[in-house]
Scaffold this motif. Structure first.
Motif, PDB file in Angstrom:
ATOM      1  N   MET A 119       0.833  -1.202   0.000  1.00 42.31           N
ATOM      2  CA  MET A 119       0.000   0.000   0.000  1.00 42.31           C
ATOM      3  C   MET A 119       0.869   1.254   0.000  1.00 42.31           C
ATOM      4  O   MET A 119       0.564   2.226  -0.694  1.00 42.31           O
ATOM      5  N   SER A 120       1.947   1.235   0.741  1.00 39.09           N
ATOM      6  CA  SER A 120       2.845   2.387   0.791  1.00 39.09           C
ATOM      7  C   SER A 120       3.403   2.705  -0.597  1.00 39.09           C
ATOM      8  O   SER A 120       3.442   3.868  -1.014  1.00 39.09           O
ATOM      9  N   ARG A 121       3.809   1.677  -1.328  1.00 40.78           N
ATOM     10  CA  ARG A 121       4.307   1.880  -2.699  1.00 40.78           C
ATOM     11  C   ARG A 121       3.206   2.428  -3.602  1.00 40.78           C
ATOM     12  O   ARG A 121       3.433   3.359  -4.379  1.00 40.78           O
ATOM     13  N   ASN A 122       1.997   1.837  -3.503  1.00 36.45           N
ATOM     14  CA  ASN A 122       0.879   2.305  -4.326  1.00 36.45           C
ATOM     15  C   ASN A 122       0.585   3.779  -4.054  1.00 36.45           C
ATOM     16  O   ASN A 122       0.388   4.564  -4.983  1.00 36.45           O
ATOM     17  N   LEU A 123       0.527   4.149  -2.781  1.00 38.57           N
ATOM     18  CA  LEU A 123       0.217   5.532  -2.420  1.00 38.57           C
ATOM     19  C   LEU A 123       1.323   6.473  -2.888  1.00 38.57           C
ATOM     20  O   LEU A 123       1.040   7.578  -3.370  1.00 38.57           O
ATOM     21  N   GLY A 124       2.576   6.050  -2.782  1.00 36.90           N
ATOM     22  CA  GLY A 124       3.682   6.870  -3.282  1.00 36.90           C
ATOM     23  C   GLY A 124       3.573   7.115  -4.776  1.00 36.90           C
ATOM     24  O   GLY A 124       3.767   8.240  -5.254  1.00 36.90           O
TER      25      GLY A 124
END
Length: 143
Positions: free
Chosen positions: A68-73
């Motif tokens: 999720m962190s990668r997607n949001l970034g």
């Protein structure tokens, strides 16, 4: 049961392809996972208009927090989401769709609804309602 499984597989393959097409319509560098994240954020915003916690989006999509962190970034770099301070916790940040992200997603979803409506235009209204009821039931049972 064989026919149900086969038709569900066909539907899921088409849905994956449609998600990628819709993602590209929003931004050429957006992938299907990013599109799903935008949709989840939009749906969660109904009860959290100021922004949502990344953990809530992660839970809604059943994704690990690192994914999720990668997607949001990626979404932030594309200008589709922004991080804002959490008014309840000064140490935390919320995420929300930008004006561009919201507008792009709304146009995409309106196009999808229009396409589905055209596909089902020849169906009797009671069949369309029944399809909706059965899909909701299936999604509830799978969830």
């Amino acid at each position: 049961m064989v026919e149900v499984e086969r038709e569900l597989s066909r539907l899921l393959r088409r849905a994956r392809a449609a998600s990628q097409t819709m993602a590209t319509d929003i931004h050429p560098d957006l992938d299907a996972a990013g599109y799903a994240t935008l949709v989840a954020m939009h749906e969660l915003a109904g009860t959290h208009p100021g922004g949502v916690r990344a953990t809530d989006v992660s839970a809604a999509l059943q994704l690990h927090k690192s994914t999720m962190s990668r997607n949001l970034g990626d979404l932030e770099r594309l200008g589709l989401i922004e991080r804002v301070p959490d008014p309840e916790d000064a140490r935390a940040r919320l995420v929300r769709l930008t004006r561009q992200g919201q507008g792009s997603l709304e146009r995409s979803r309106a196009g999808r609804r229009s396409h589905v409506a055209a596909q089902l235009a020849q169906w009797p209204a009671r069949d369309v309602a029944e399809l909706g009821r059965l899909l909701r039931r299936l999604n509830d049972d799978l969830g």
